[in-house]
Structures are given as C-alpha cells and as structure tokens.
Design an enzyme around this catalytic site. Sequence first.
Site, PDB file in Angstrom:
ATOM      1  N   GLY A  27      -8.505  -1.193   6.474  1.00 10.40           N
ATOM      2  CA  GLY A  27      -7.158  -1.233   7.046  1.00 10.40           C
ATOM      3  C   GLY A  27      -6.245  -0.219   6.399  1.00 10.40           C
ATOM      4  N   ASN A  28      -4.964  -0.331   6.684  1.00  9.88           N
ATOM      5  CA  ASN A  28      -3.991   0.562   6.072  1.00  9.88           C
ATOM      6  C   ASN A  28      -2.707  -0.202   5.795  1.00  9.88           C
ATOM      7  OD1 ASN A  28      -2.050   0.943   8.400  1.00  9.88           O
ATOM      8  ND2 ASN A  28      -4.010   1.500   9.359  1.00  9.88           N
ATOM      9  N   ARG A  29      -1.750   0.465   5.173  1.00  9.68           N
ATOM     10  CA  ARG A  29      -0.569  -0.245   4.656  1.00  9.68           C
ATOM     11  C   ARG A  29       0.584  -0.347   5.649  1.00  9.68           C
ATOM     12  NH1 ARG A  29       1.248   2.768  -0.279  1.00  9.68           N
ATOM     13  NH2 ARG A  29       2.863   1.171  -0.299  1.00  9.68           N
ATOM     14  N   SER A  30       0.372   0.069   6.887  1.00 12.69           N
ATOM     15  CA  SER A  30       1.500   0.054   7.827  1.00 12.69           C
ATOM     16  C   SER A  30       1.979  -1.378   8.082  1.00 12.69           C
ATOM     17  CB  SER A  30       1.078   0.713   9.144  1.00 12.69           C
ATOM     18  OG  SER A  30       2.151   0.674  10.034  1.00 12.69           O
TER      19      SER A  30
END
Length: 406
Positions: free
Chosen positions: A208-211
């Site tokens: 995933g990512n931090r958005s």
Amino acid sequence: MLGQNRDVNIVVGVTGGIAAYKTVHLVRLLTKGGHDVTVVPTADALRFVGLPTWEAISRHPVTTSVHEDVARVRHVALGQAADLVIVAPATANSIAKITAGLADDLLGTTLLATEAPVLIAPAMHAEMWRNRATQANIATLRERGVHLVGPADGELAGGDSGPGRMSEPEEIFAAAQALLAPGDLAGVRVVVSAGGTREPIDPVRFLGNRSSGRQGAALAAEAAARGAEVTLVSANISGDVLADVRHPSIRVVGVGSAIQLAEVMKREAAESDVIVMAAAVADYRPVAVSERKLTKEGGGVPAIELIENEDVVAALASARRPGQLVVGFAAETPEDEAELLARARGKQQRKGVDLLVVNEVGWERGFESAENAVHILGPGGAVAATVSGSKRAVASAIWDAIGRER
Ligand code: CTP
C-alpha cells in the site's frame, strides 16, 4: 442571481433563546435583500421577541400554531414553498427536536415538509454546546446535509464566555446568500478518485501507500458545495476522513485494489463531465495472490514477484469524449522546484491529461497533514496557479482552474 429575486421564499424559524433579538436584524437584512421572509417562531421564542415585531419586520402574518390557516395546509405549505429555511437562534432543545424529527408546532412541521436547504445558527451556553448529546445531534444533522453557521466563541448571556454565541446577523445573511446562489458547478457531474490502493499479497497482507485521501475528499466536498453531482471513488479512506465530507450530493463508492479502482473509474467516467484522479494508485501488484496466509514454515524469505498495473488516468484520458476534462495528480520527491515542474510536465504529456496538480511529498510532507502546497499545470504545461493552505483551500483553487478550462 437567485439571491436578488423577489420570488425567493425564506422561512426564518426562531426558537427560544435570548439571541432572538439579533434575528430581528437578520430578517431585516433578508427583506432588504429582496427576499420574501416568513417568520415561524416557537411559542418560547415569543417570550423573547413578541409577535407584532416579527409581523412588522417581515410584513407577513406570524403564527406558531399548526391549527391556523388549515384550509391552506399551512403546516406543510410553508416548507414546500421555501427556497431556504433558517433556524436562528437554534437552541440545544430545538436542535434535539429537529434531529428527532418532532413536529409538535409549525416550525417542526415546516422543517419536516421542506426539501430546501436548511441553515441553523446554534445559540446556547458553552457547556450545552459541548455536551455529547448536542454534539451527536449536530453530527447527525451535518450528515443529513443541514448547514451550520457558528456558533461563535464569545460573551454569552449571564457573563460567561466560550463557544455557543449565535453568529452575527451579517454572517448568517452571508451564509444564506451562499446557499441561494447557484454554484458554478451546478449540473456538472464529477468523479473524484482518492486514497491509496492496496494490492493483496495474501488474505491479511497488502502493498500500500501513505495516501490518506484527504485532498481528494476535499475536492469532492468543494465540488458538491459548488453544486456538482459527485461520485467519490474511495480507495481505503478512513471513516473519519469520509465523515468530514458527507453531503447529499456526494455518493461514495469504495474500492480496494488498483484493478477494482480502474473498473469503477471507467464505469463512472462514462457518466461524468470532469474526472479527477487524486488517488495514489499502486504501479505494481503481486503476480500471485496466495489463497492462504503466507507462513514462515517452509523457511527462507519469500520473493514477491510484481506485475505492472494499468495506468488508469492515461486510459481515461485517451478514451475521453469531447468536452470531458481529465485532471491528474503527481506526487514527486524532487531535488528542487525546476525538477518538480519538469517531472510534472513530462507526466502530464505522457498521461495525456488536461490539467495536472503536482505536489512535493516526503517523509514529513504531503500525506496525513491537513495542509498542502501544489502547482496546477494548465494545458500545455504552463503553471495556472500555485497554492498552499488547507486541503479545502487547495481544492477550491483546483476547481477554479478547472472552471477556466471548461
Ligand atoms: N495513476 C494511475 N494509474 C496508475 C498510476 C498512477 O491512474 N497505475 C495516476 C494517479 O492517480 C495520478 C497520476 O497517475 O493522477 C500520477 O501518479 P504518480 O504516482 O505521481 O505517477 P506514476 O505514473 O506512478 O509515475 P512515477 O511513479 O514514475 O512517478
């Protein structure tokens, strides 16, 4: 503008608080502004300001009762004919009654019968405002699309001070005018993707990512406030962030992975005039998703083989129909501003988007924060605007830039 039209019907509900005296001035501002105002006080409100005052200032008969003018079904007719219903002051008790949908007087029936926007101006002691019951009622009303102005922080009756003071009549008047003015996106259908995709590895793990989805959510909220019909395609946005942007004109569709996001965006894009791709889409996904949780039992370190995801915004841009506008985002970690803009211009061209919003991200900037700083590139790569501030303020500048291209 609708706000200058004699035919605009406004109901001003007045409930039993000392701030009722300020509502006299509000009614005056509204009638001077050319609006047709009917005042509907509660019985308690008349202990503070009497019936003759309301009749004289609004130039209409005033009653609190549902049993007068029965032939014209006044108890629902007022709400049906209203373009806006204002409740000022709205006491803690009246807020609880509105939330529960009680209809034991003319103001209650009018509020239940109306489909017009409702604007309430709370007024009460700070303790009553902070009380969890009041706060829960306010949250419910917000969720239903009721608009709030105030309360302000200041001196209260009895010499106390704190949050709970009714906003000044001029402020309530401005909020009313904003609700009556048709927004610059009225009738425009918008789809906004936001958040970050999660690419499954096994039933419990993902890449995933931090958005956080805050900027995309702010874009959806701002578009709805300007009159657009909005679909927010939410990739793993938290309930807190979504709760802040609830609006009757925003439909939220949840997605998980990049593949799901692509499918939903293509479907929604077919019905949209403006497509905004604010979501952080994973560029790669694991080739194989394990049916069962990966364990250490076999020994060794697992190697996760990746495959590239489709570039969703590029696909949407190349399939766009005439008149449809596509807005992309770019998150960059450049050495300096020149590199930031060069990378953004390259991305804008590669993806074929009309506008590109670029922000610098890093360990400390861009993601969970409430603030953002962006450049907005117009067609051809020229910087159309450079803005920093709250994500809502940035959203507003982005819609202004979109408006100039439509
Ligand atoms: N985007 C997309 N589909 C992808 C990857 C990105 O639609 N598979 C969109 C994003 O929603 C955003 C824009 O492309 O609007 C730019 O995303 P960004 O991550 O900055 O660019 P990438 O294409 O991933 O390029 P790179 O990672 O090389 O910087």
